[in-house]
Structure formats: C-alpha cells, structure tokens
Design an enzyme around this catalytic site. Structure first.
Site, PDB file in Angstrom:
ATOM      1  N   ASN A 149       0.851  -1.179   0.000  1.00 55.99           N
ATOM      2  CA  ASN A 149       0.000   0.000   0.000  1.00 55.99           C
ATOM      3  C   ASN A 149       0.902   1.249   0.000  1.00 55.99           C
ATOM      4  O   ASN A 149       1.658   1.460   0.949  1.00 55.99           O
ATOM      5  CB  ASN A 149      -0.875  -0.062   1.263  1.00 55.99           C
ATOM      6  N   ARG A 174      -6.797  12.945   0.790  1.00 54.40           N
ATOM      7  CA  ARG A 174      -5.734  13.393   1.701  1.00 54.40           C
ATOM      8  C   ARG A 174      -4.358  12.823   1.332  1.00 54.40           C
ATOM      9  O   ARG A 174      -3.356  13.383   1.690  1.00 54.40           O
ATOM     10  CB  ARG A 174      -6.078  13.070   3.146  1.00 54.40           C
ATOM     11  N   HIS A 197      -5.385   3.681  -1.776  1.00 54.46           N
ATOM     12  CA  HIS A 197      -6.709   4.057  -1.264  1.00 54.46           C
ATOM     13  C   HIS A 197      -7.027   5.485  -1.732  1.00 54.46           C
ATOM     14  O   HIS A 197      -6.400   6.442  -1.265  1.00 54.46           O
ATOM     15  CB  HIS A 197      -6.676   3.982   0.270  1.00 54.46           C
ATOM     16  N   HIS A 235       1.160   5.991   1.975  1.00 50.50           N
ATOM     17  CA  HIS A 235       1.971   6.838   2.846  1.00 50.50           C
ATOM     18  C   HIS A 235       3.089   7.558   2.110  1.00 50.50           C
ATOM     19  O   HIS A 235       3.622   8.548   2.610  1.00 50.50           O
ATOM     20  CB  HIS A 235       2.479   6.052   4.052  1.00 50.50           C
ATOM     21  N   THR A 262      -8.228   3.629   8.288  1.00 50.83           N
ATOM     22  CA  THR A 262      -9.492   2.875   8.310  1.00 50.83           C
ATOM     23  C   THR A 262      -9.644   2.169   9.659  1.00 50.83           C
ATOM     24  O   THR A 262      -8.857   1.296  10.000  1.00 50.83           O
ATOM     25  CB  THR A 262      -9.486   1.819   7.165  1.00 50.83           C
ATOM     26  N   ARG A 286      -9.154   8.205  -1.235  1.00 51.15           N
ATOM     27  CA  ARG A 286     -10.158   8.647  -0.274  1.00 51.15           C
ATOM     28  C   ARG A 286     -10.962   9.796  -0.857  1.00 51.15           C
ATOM     29  O   ARG A 286     -10.466  10.557  -1.692  1.00 51.15           O
ATOM     30  CB  ARG A 286      -9.490   9.102   1.038  1.00 51.15           C
ATOM     31  N   HIS A 323      -3.991  -4.552   7.672  1.00 48.94           N
ATOM     32  CA  HIS A 323      -4.123  -3.369   8.530  1.00 48.94           C
ATOM     33  C   HIS A 323      -3.302  -3.490   9.794  1.00 48.94           C
ATOM     34  O   HIS A 323      -3.552  -4.352  10.625  1.00 48.94           O
ATOM     35  CB  HIS A 323      -5.574  -3.038   8.891  1.00 48.94           C
ATOM     36  N   GLU A 352     -11.237  -9.438   2.975  1.00 46.15           N
ATOM     37  CA  GLU A 352      -9.996  -9.085   3.673  1.00 46.15           C
ATOM     38  C   GLU A 352     -10.336  -8.875   5.136  1.00 46.15           C
ATOM     39  O   GLU A 352     -11.153  -8.008   5.473  1.00 46.15           O
ATOM     40  CB  GLU A 352      -9.377  -7.806   3.076  1.00 46.15           C
ATOM     41  N   GLU A 400      -8.437   0.580  -3.003  1.00 46.07           N
ATOM     42  CA  GLU A 400      -9.293   0.642  -1.809  1.00 46.07           C
ATOM     43  C   GLU A 400     -10.181   1.860  -1.932  1.00 46.07           C
ATOM     44  O   GLU A 400      -9.713   2.938  -2.336  1.00 46.07           O
ATOM     45  CB  GLU A 400      -8.430   0.831  -0.564  1.00 46.07           C
TER      46      GLU A 400
END
Ligand code: PXP
Length: 247
Positions: free
Chosen positions: A7, A49, A43, A10, A101, A45, A192, A151, A70
């Site tokens: 992922n 962000r 992801h 970040h 999340t 969003r 996660h 998941e 995502e």
C-alpha cells in the site's frame, strides 16, 4: 506463497504534506514491484488526503502485478473505479475524522448499498474484496454480497502484544472468520497494522492468500530504502508461512 500487495498511500501522504511532486507513489510502486511485491494497493479517499486520481490512473498503466483500489462505497469513487478498471476494488468504510481505516465494513447493515456497488464493479469487469472485521456474521455475508475475496481487518490483533493471551484470542478470531470465508468459496486476505514482527502468525493462518501492507513498509523504507524494506517483509511473511516465527 502468500501474495504481498504494498500500500503506497503513505508515500503520497509525504508528498501531500508539502504539495510537492515528490515522493511519487507511482515511482515507489515500480520499485516495490522490482523488489518482489505481487501488486500495489492504493486508497483513493473522498477527501484526497493522500492518493490522487492521477496516481490511480497512472498506476493502472504502470503496475505489472495486481492493482487493488481501496475505496469507500460512494458513487463518485465507484465511477472512477469503473473507468480506471483496477484488477480489484476493496470496499472499506471511510470516516472523515479517522487517521486510518478504523474498522471493517458494516456488511449486514449496509447490505443493499454494498451489494449494488459490488454489482456495478463486477459489471465493469472488476473483482471485489470486502474489508470486514473478523466476525462470523460479517465473514458469512461477504459471499452473499457477491465478493470474490474478503480481507479480514487485523487491527485488533495488531494492538496486542505478540505471544500474549490477547494476541492468541485475536488470532483465534481471525482463524475462525477465515475458515468461514474459505468455506464459502471466497479468497482470504488480511491486512491493517501488520508489521515485521506481528505479520508471521497471520501469514501462517490457514487459507490466507494475500496481504496488503503499507505503513510498516514505508516507515522502514525511510531508514533502509524501499527495496530492502519490501524484501524484509517478503522474508517475514515467508518465515511465518513456514512456521519459523515460532522459533
Ligand atoms: N488493508 C486495508 C483495507 C486498509 O484500509 C489498509 C490501510 O489503508 C491496509 C490494508 C494497510 O494498512 P497498513 O498501512 O496499516 O499496513
């Protein structure tokens, strides 16, 4: 072998912090794949962000493995997904105030809405995974809603101390829910909060085929570089599958 999807949100978070063009999650994704990742998760969003629509569109062209988007169950993001066509969409709950999340989807309470979203995505040729808490009822509902994968949210497990009674309890919950997912004919994924230390026992759970991991890998990459951070995670997962994390 358990597939590792990385992922890259970040990396985008760091970029958005200063509104610069760097670091670019697209470049990071390429290096992750060269280092052995089986695919990339991002992801998008609603509040944008971290990842931007541009990232998802370019990743669709550059990712060689699996691209997993995502997203929340909202029409505007579903429209983008149907247009971009990632290999898989993972539906997640999304709250504006959360830092990440926080829980799984309310698959039973929002069944009609989620079922409709799954149908739209499937009609566009996209596989759908549902991100759920490791609970019996949620695990069962995933197949009824037309997903091909569930998941399991590993957040509660990740908040425990490795080897503690609480960790054992959370692993048992994951195992039980995982068995229901597999028995209902769905692929099983987990993710996660996983890091280099706690990933082993989850990788060792029966039926786990895929993991999406972001924060721990990007955090280690700051210290040792992305390539090594990815390889270290690959090794930690493989050690877990072999049961070597118990040594
Ligand atoms: N899986 C899902 C569904 C997520 O929402 C996230 C966080 O975006 C992850 C996996 C990765 O979590 P982490 O960054 O803690 O590894």
């Amino acid at each position: 072998m358990v597939r590792l999807l990385i992922n890259v949100d970040h990396v985008a978070t760091l970029r958005q912090q200063r509104d610069t063009f760097y670091p670019d999650p697209v470049v990071a994704a390429g290096i992750c794949e060269l280092a052995g990742a089986d695919g990339i998760t991002i992801h998008l969003r609603e509040d944008r962000r971290h990842a931007q629509e541009r990232d998802v569109r370019i990743l669709r062209q550059t990712v060689r493995g699996s691209l997993n988007l995502e997203m929340a169950v909202v029409p505007s993001i579903i429209d983008i997904a149907c247009d971009v066509k990632p290999d898989m969409c993972t539906l997640v709950p999304e709250k504006r105030a959360e830092r990440t999340t926080e829980g799984g989807l309310d698959v039973r309470g929002r069944a009609a809405e989620i079922g409709k979203a799954v149908r739209r995505l499937r009609d566009a040729g996209i596989e759908v995974s549902l991100f759920v808490d490791p609970e019996e009822k949620s695990a069962r509902a995933c197949a009824e809603l037309g997903a091909v994968q569930a998941e399991l949210h590993t957040g509660d497990y990740c908040h425990t101390r490795l080897g503690s009674v609480a960790a054992g309890r959370e692993l048992a919950r994951l195992e039980k829910a995982g068995r229901i997912v597999v028995d209902s004919g769905l692929r099983l994924a987990a993710g996660h909060g996983l890091d280099y230390i706690n990933v082993g026992p989850v990788a060792a759970l029966a039926g786990v085929e895929e993991m999406s991991i972001g924060h721990a890998i990007v955090a280690r990459a700051v210290m040792v570089g992305i390539e090594r951070a990815v390889r270290d995670m690959r090794e930690a997962i493989d050690r877990g599958v072999r049961g070597a994390h118990r040594e």
